[in-house]
Design a protein around this motif. Sequence first.
Motif, PDB file in Angstrom:
ATOM      1  N   ALA A   3       0.806  -1.270  -0.029  1.00 39.74           N
ATOM      2  CA  ALA A   3      -0.006   0.077  -0.167  1.00 39.74           C
ATOM      3  C   ALA A   3       0.839   1.249  -0.002  1.00 39.74           C
ATOM      4  O   ALA A   3       0.494   2.247  -0.671  1.00 39.74           O
ATOM      5  CB  ALA A   3      -0.816  -0.010   1.216  1.00 39.74           C
ATOM      6  N   ARG A   4       2.164   0.989   0.584  1.00 35.42           N
ATOM      7  CA  ARG A   4       2.830   2.515   0.804  1.00 35.42           C
ATOM      8  C   ARG A   4       3.430   2.839  -0.608  1.00 35.42           C
ATOM      9  O   ARG A   4       3.531   3.949  -1.173  1.00 35.42           O
ATOM     10  CB  ARG A   4       3.985   2.099   1.448  1.00 35.42           C
ATOM     11  N   TRP A   5       3.569   1.896  -1.500  1.00 37.11           N
ATOM     12  CA  TRP A   5       4.147   1.942  -2.788  1.00 37.11           C
ATOM     13  C   TRP A   5       3.045   2.344  -3.648  1.00 37.11           C
ATOM     14  O   TRP A   5       3.375   3.259  -4.689  1.00 37.11           O
ATOM     15  CB  TRP A   5       4.861   0.684  -3.342  1.00 37.11           C
ATOM     16  N   HIS A   6       1.954   1.761  -3.590  1.00 35.22           N
ATOM     17  CA  HIS A   6       1.005   2.029  -4.502  1.00 35.22           C
ATOM     18  C   HIS A   6      -0.395   2.763  -4.271  1.00 35.22           C
ATOM     19  O   HIS A   6      -1.124   3.155  -5.096  1.00 35.22           O
ATOM     20  CB  HIS A   6       0.673   0.800  -5.279  1.00 35.22           C
ATOM     21  N   LEU A   7      -0.427   3.166  -2.810  1.00 37.23           N
ATOM     22  CA  LEU A   7      -1.858   3.730  -2.402  1.00 37.23           C
ATOM     23  C   LEU A   7      -1.542   5.201  -1.577  1.00 37.23           C
ATOM     24  O   LEU A   7      -2.147   5.368  -0.753  1.00 37.23           O
ATOM     25  CB  LEU A   7      -2.841   2.842  -1.717  1.00 37.23           C
ATOM     26  N   THR A   8      -0.372   5.522  -1.544  1.00 37.66           N
ATOM     27  CA  THR A   8       0.187   6.644  -1.097  1.00 37.66           C
ATOM     28  C   THR A   8       0.966   7.894  -2.139  1.00 37.66           C
ATOM     29  O   THR A   8       1.229   7.481  -3.226  1.00 37.66           O
ATOM     30  CB  THR A   8       1.052   6.565   0.151  1.00 37.66           C
ATOM     31  N   HIS A   9       1.380   8.895  -1.687  1.00 33.71           N
ATOM     32  CA  HIS A   9       1.996   9.708  -2.395  1.00 33.71           C
ATOM     33  C   HIS A   9       3.525   9.493  -2.560  1.00 33.71           C
ATOM     34  O   HIS A   9       4.113  10.255  -3.115  1.00 33.71           O
ATOM     35  CB  HIS A   9       1.666  11.154  -2.105  1.00 33.71           C
ATOM     36  N   GLU A  10       3.922   8.514  -1.803  1.00 33.33           N
ATOM     37  CA  GLU A  10       5.262   8.469  -1.569  1.00 33.33           C
ATOM     38  C   GLU A  10       6.328   8.113  -2.767  1.00 33.33           C
ATOM     39  O   GLU A  10       7.477   7.880  -2.781  1.00 33.33           O
ATOM     40  CB  GLU A  10       5.568   7.544  -0.270  1.00 33.33           C
ATOM     41  N   THR A  11       5.505   7.361  -3.953  1.00 37.39           N
ATOM     42  CA  THR A  11       6.324   6.828  -5.088  1.00 37.39           C
ATOM     43  C   THR A  11       5.503   7.575  -6.432  1.00 37.39           C
ATOM     44  O   THR A  11       4.411   8.075  -6.086  1.00 37.39           O
ATOM     45  CB  THR A  11       6.441   5.282  -5.012  1.00 37.39           C
ATOM     46  N   SER A  12       6.114   7.248  -7.222  1.00 35.61           N
ATOM     47  CA  SER A  12       5.426   7.681  -8.599  1.00 35.61           C
ATOM     48  C   SER A  12       4.626   6.564  -9.172  1.00 35.61           C
ATOM     49  O   SER A  12       3.973   6.831 -10.125  1.00 35.61           O
ATOM     50  CB  SER A  12       6.692   7.870  -9.570  1.00 35.61           C
ATOM     51  N   ASP A  20       1.706   5.765  -7.604  1.00 39.65           N
ATOM     52  CA  ASP A  20       0.423   6.097  -7.026  1.00 39.65           C
ATOM     53  C   ASP A  20      -0.781   5.508  -7.783  1.00 39.65           C
ATOM     54  O   ASP A  20      -1.151   6.289  -8.772  1.00 39.65           O
ATOM     55  CB  ASP A  20       0.298   7.566  -6.386  1.00 39.65           C
ATOM     56  N   LEU A  21      -1.485   4.777  -7.242  1.00 36.59           N
ATOM     57  CA  LEU A  21      -2.873   4.219  -7.945  1.00 36.59           C
ATOM     58  C   LEU A  21      -3.946   4.893  -7.389  1.00 36.59           C
ATOM     59  O   LEU A  21      -5.198   4.450  -7.770  1.00 36.59           O
ATOM     60  CB  LEU A  21      -2.888   2.892  -7.835  1.00 36.59           C
TER      61      LEU A  21
END
Length: 338
Positions: free
Chosen positions: A83-92, A94-95
Motif C-alpha cells: 500500500a505504501r508503494w501504490h496507495l500513497t503519494h510516496e512513490t511515482s 500511486d494508484l
Amino acid sequence: MLDPTALYRLRDGAYATDLIIAAVCDDLFAWLARHGPVPAAGLREAMGWAERPADVLLTLCAAHGLVDRFVEADDLVSVSDLARWHLTHETSFDLRPYFGSLAERPAVAEFAEVLRTDRPAAWASAAGERDWSGRLDDPRFAQRITAAMDARGAFLAPSVARALHDLPIERLLDVGGSSGIYAMALLEDRPAATATVVERPPVDEAARTLLAERGAGGRIDVVTANMFADPWPPGCDVHLLSQVLHDWDLARVERLVQRSFDALAPGGRLVDVDAHVDGRRTGPRPVAEYSALLMHSTPGKCWSVTELADVARRAGFAGVEVRDCAADRSALVFTKPA
C-alpha cells in the motif's frame, strides 16, 4: 459433483472491492503512512469511523496485504509495503487516481456512510428500501431470501452434517433455520432424532411448505417465534445457529448465545455454523470479503472464532471446538458444563 466454492466466493465477495475503493478515497493508506503504526481505536477516531465497520475494513485490508494488523498488541495497524508503494503519494506508482475513478459507484458512497454512522445500507443497495430485517416482513422478499438460503444450504448442509457426524443428537433446535435444510441434513443419519425450526413469519410458512414437500414434516416441526424475545422450545440437546449470528451486532449475538445457554440442559451443545474470521482478524480473504457484504447490509459481520469464544465463555459455555465444513465455513461447538 463439482466443488462450487469459487461461485460462493464470487457472490459473497460482491461488495469487497467497493469497500477497498472507499478506503482509498478516504486516504486511509496515506494517513497510515504518515501516522502509523497506530492502535485501531486511534485510527477510527482520526478517520471518524465507527468500530464495527472499521473492524471489517481493517480485516479486509489485512487479508489483501494492504495493512499489517496486530490485535494481540493493542490492535496496532500500519501501512504495508504494497500500500505504501501504490496507495500513497510516496512513490511515482500511486494508484489512488485509478481507484478514485470509480468513486461514484453507489456502494462506495454507501460504505462511506456506513463507516461513519454504523447504520446498514439497504440490502443489495435497493433504492428507498427498508433495512434487511424489516424487509423480511414482506412475503415476496422473505420468499426470495428463503430461496437464497435454501440454495446456499444445498451444498453446505451436507458438509455440516459430515463435520458433526459424531455429535449425539436426540432433539435439535434450529434457531433462525430458514427452510430447515440444515436440520434435514443433520437428521438424515440419525433416524431416531427429531428437530424444531424456529422462524419468524412469513418465513415460517415457507419452511413448513418446503419441509412438507421434502417429506420431512413428520420429523421436523416449525415454531413461529421471535428468537430474541419468545421462549425457546425446551427439551433440545443441541441448538443450531447456522449463519445467523453474522446478521447481528454484538449485543444481540450475546443475547442469542445466552438464551441458548439458559435453555440447554447441562451437557447440551450450541453449534454455530458460519464463515469465521481468524483470531488475528486478518483473514481468511474470502471470509473478510464476505464480511464486507454483511457489514454493508446488516448490523453484523463475520465474527472471529476468538470473539465468539469469548461471548460463549461469558454466557457460561466451556471451551470451543472448531470443525471445518465447506465453502469457507466452519462449525463452532460449545458445550454447557454438566
